[in-house]
Design a protein around this motif. Structure first.
Motif, mmCIF file in Angstrom:
data_model
loop_
_atom_site.group_PDB
_atom_site.id
_atom_site.type_symbol
_atom_site.label_atom_id
_atom_site.label_comp_id
_atom_site.label_asym_id
_atom_site.label_seq_id
_atom_site.Cartn_x
_atom_site.Cartn_y
_atom_site.Cartn_z
ATOM 1 N N TYR A 15 2.088 1.868 -3.418
ATOM 2 C CA TYR A 15 1.033 2.407 -4.295
ATOM 3 C C TYR A 15 0.812 3.890 -4.037
ATOM 4 O O TYR A 15 0.490 4.647 -4.946
ATOM 5 C CB TYR A 15 -0.278 1.644 -4.087
ATOM 6 N N SER A 16 0.976 4.278 -2.759
ATOM 7 C CA SER A 16 0.739 5.691 -2.479
ATOM 8 C C SER A 16 1.995 6.531 -2.733
ATOM 9 O O SER A 16 2.089 7.665 -2.284
ATOM 10 C CB SER A 16 0.224 5.869 -1.058
ATOM 11 N N PHE A 66 0.831 -1.201 0.000
ATOM 12 C CA PHE A 66 0.000 0.000 0.000
ATOM 13 C C PHE A 66 0.867 1.253 0.000
ATOM 14 O O PHE A 66 0.594 2.210 -0.725
ATOM 15 C CB PHE A 66 -0.931 -0.001 1.220
#
Lengths: 362, 311
Positions: A227-228, A224
């Motif tokens: 992805y950010s 995550f």
């Protein structure tokens, strides 16, 4: 969130009590004078200024490795290089303290910084192997600890050894390099001030800066975080380097504060202790001083006990192990927690329906 | 340099390699069986240490090496069960519970050693027993091979047999299929009715027993006493051997032999004028190098596959 920390606190305290209770059982089972042993163990450190000083002296290195492990584990890297970093930091400080001539004040500062840098490299290596080739940091850092230990012993034995001393020890540190004591009648040294500074720095760094935020993000969910837009490789590298730096500083400060020469023949194990300190503090730098103090208190108490009675100080190892197992256990007391959440949820539902009923009446 | 070559190219060096490979091989097999079920047994180091001490104590009190061996294996299983309970039942991170058990073992063994032997370093005051050495009937007569292969401790032979046994267990037996299924994909295994936690318990049980054999070998075969932290990282080297073994017991045998070679080298090249610190570091350096070579190979393989896929 707040309720969660409250629950964690209860769980930690209960974990500590259970492990202490087991230790007390062991003491009663094996000792011929259990009350003497127990009294020495639990209240011994409070009996004199010198003993309480011992607790604080022992707290200092634990703070450094506890902080180091916390930062590295926050990124979910099981890098145990802190053990090697601490050791090589002390070696680097020994080299600087013996071979260099520098003025008062600057001499220990240089030694501590160099110790930190060398320590940082030791923890960085497993991270490089991990990010570049996916070699598990746990195994490589452990192997590195052994290698670093032998390199350190080589440096001491071949370049810094005091041939006039009976044992395998280094020459004496120059007087300018030694960290002075700040509390009379004890050996509490300037390192404790540096340790407090590092606690504040680490807390600020982890919870108030972007870098710290990124470390925590990668630790919670690496995919995550990526992805950010967080560069996880970079985060893994700098979190381990910073952790290693702090552990290395701790090693330098320990030898310069507590000793007049290098005299360890085995690695003192503070890196492993850092894991315990960090788990007790739930990887939060603000709680590290408390958990480090607690562990130091146990250790000092156990030492006093082994001098005053027939129980050996290694009983602490058992306490520590059980503490980690219970406190790191996610489902320990989870039943109770779930029940609490359930009953709270139920009561809010009841509140809501009551409101509805009241409204209906109008 | 000549002295070095003379030491290496002798039959007794070959014998020494097998002798020091044994504990690593046991532990690496232990690492593999648990890894196959998707659990990392980091506690091998502590397990071996505990078993080594248990073996010495039990054999001293019962006057039998075999009962000592049984005690060591049971101790290994006990530690594995604590690990299983805390990580599978209480949901403790398995690496943290492994660390906890290792710390407990390294301090706890000293504590117990002092209780029974009144010494914090070595168990020499206990009259413990060693497991027998075996002379292989026909092979014994062959010149070089006989020296290398014959006359080892019974556990050394058993470790080699264990390689085959574990192979059959993993690849030829129903429980092996289940273990692999759980390790490959827990949820998929669960969906076809496999009791995941039970399988992981069983894998850890076998893992603990194997590590227990490795520990017993240390104090009742390799040497005839227990000394503080005598496993000196073999449980961790075994984790590297497991990683390098490529997932099969025979791969593990080769990886373990490689580390055994490094270990034997560090034991026998004291003849050359190299500082002992460097010689002692050889097993650990070779472990890191082995790990790097293996991991970089794996990564480049994966990258190649990825590249092909894109094209």
């Amino acid at each position: 969130m707040n309720k969660n920390t409250h629950f964690e606190l209860i769980r930690t305290i209960l974990g500590i009590f259970i492990s202490l209770a087991i230790a007390i059982l062991i003491i009663f089972a094996i000792s011929n004078e259990p009350t003497v042993a127990l009294k020495a163990f639990l209240t011994g450190p409070l009996k004199s200024v010198r003993h309480f000083g011992n607790v604080l002296e022992a707290t200092i290195p634990l703070i450094f490795t506890g902080l180091a492990i916390s930062i590295m584990f926050q990124a979910k890297q099981f890098n145990l290089g802190a053990e090697g970093s601490f050791f090589i930091g002390s070696i680097a400080a020994t080299v600087i303290a013996i071979k260099f001539t520098l003025p008062f004040g600057i001499h220990p500062a240089v030694a501590i910084i160099i110790g930190g840098i060398v320590g940082g490299i030791v923890c960085l290596l497993p991270a490089v192997l991990k990010t570049k080739w996916n070699a598990h940091e746990f195994v490589s850092s452990l192997m590195l600890n052994y290698i670093v230990f032998y390199i350190g012993m080589f440096v001491i034995n071949y370049y810094l050894r005091d041939v006039n001393a009976g044992a395998m020890v280094s020459q004496k540190f120059q007087e300018t390099a030694v960290l002075g004591t700040i509390v009379p009648k004890t050996r509490i040294h300037w390192g404790i001030i540096v340790a407090i500074g590092m606690i504040i720095f680490c807390y600020y760094f982890l919870y108030k800066t972007r870098w710290g935020y990124e470390i925590r993000m990668v630790g919670q969910n690496k995919e995550f975080a990526e992805y950010s837009g967080i560069n996880a490789v970079k985060v893994i590298l700098y979190s381990q380097a910073i952790g290693g730096f702090i552990a290395g500083m701790g090693g330098s400060i320990e030898v310069l504060g507590m000793y007049t020469r290098f005299s360890w023949s085995a690695s003192p194990g503070y890196g492993w202790d850092g894991v315990i300190v960090s788990i007790l503090a739930r990887r939060n730098p603000a709680l590290i001083p408390i958990s480090a103090f607690f562990l130091a208190y146990l250790r000092t108490g156990a030492d006093i006990m082994s001098r005053m009675s027939d129980v050996q100080s290694e009983v602490v190892a058992v306490i520590q192990g059980i503490m980690i197992l219970l406190i790191a256990a996610e489902r320990f007391l989870a039943h109770w927690k779930n029940k609490k959440i359930y009953s709270e949820a139920k009561s809010t539902i009841v509140d809501n329906t009551e409101n509805v009923v009241v409204k209906g009446d109008i | 340099m000549n002295a070095l070559l003379e030491t290496i190219f002798t039959a007794s060096f070959g014998y020494a390699v097998l002798r020091v490979t044994t504990p690593i091989l046991f532990a690496a097999l232990a690492a593999q069986i648990s890894k196959k079920a998707g659990v990392d047994n980091i506690a091998l180091e502590g397990t071996m240490l505990t078993s080594a001490l248990t073996g010495v104590i039990v054999s001293a009190y019962t006057n039998s090496a075999w009962i000592g061996l049984l005690g060591a294996v049971l101790a290994g299983i006990a530690i594995a069960m604590i690990l299983a309970y805390s990580s599978l039942k209480l949901n403790t991170n398995i690496i943290l519970s492994g660390i906890a058990l290792n710390l407990m073992a390294s301090g706890g063994t000293v504590f117990v050693l002092y209780l029974v032997a009144h010494d914090k370093g070595i168990s020499s005051s206990l009259k413990s027993h060693v497991l027998p050495k075996i002379t292989l009937p026909i092979i014994d007569k062959i010149p070089v091979i006989g020296t290398i292969l014959s006359g080892h401790n019974v556990l050394t032979y058993f470790s080699l047999i264990a390689v085959v046994l574990i192979y059959f267990l993993i690849y030829r037996m129903p429980i092996g299929y289940k273990i692999r299924a759980v390790g490959e994909n827990k949820d998929a295994a669960d969906s076809v009715g496999i009791n995941v936690v039970k399988i992981q318990y069983i894998a850890l049980l076998i893992s603990g027993a194997l590590a227990g054999l490795g520990g017993a070998y240390m104090s009742m075969g390799y040497v005839s006493w227990f000394s503080t932290n005598m496993t000196s990282g073999r449980g961790f080297i075994a984790l590297a051997a497991e990683a390098m073994g490529g997932g099969t017991p025979f791969g593990i045998l080769i990886a373990s032999l490689f580390f055994g070679l490094a270990d034997a080298l560090s034991n026998s090249i004291q003849v050359i004028r190299i500082p002992s610190e460097f010689i002692q570091a050889i097993p650990y350096v070779s472990t890191i190098i082995g790990l790097i070579v293996y991991s970089s190979n794996q990564t480049s393989k994966v990258n190649k596959l990825k590249g092909k896929h894109i094209n």
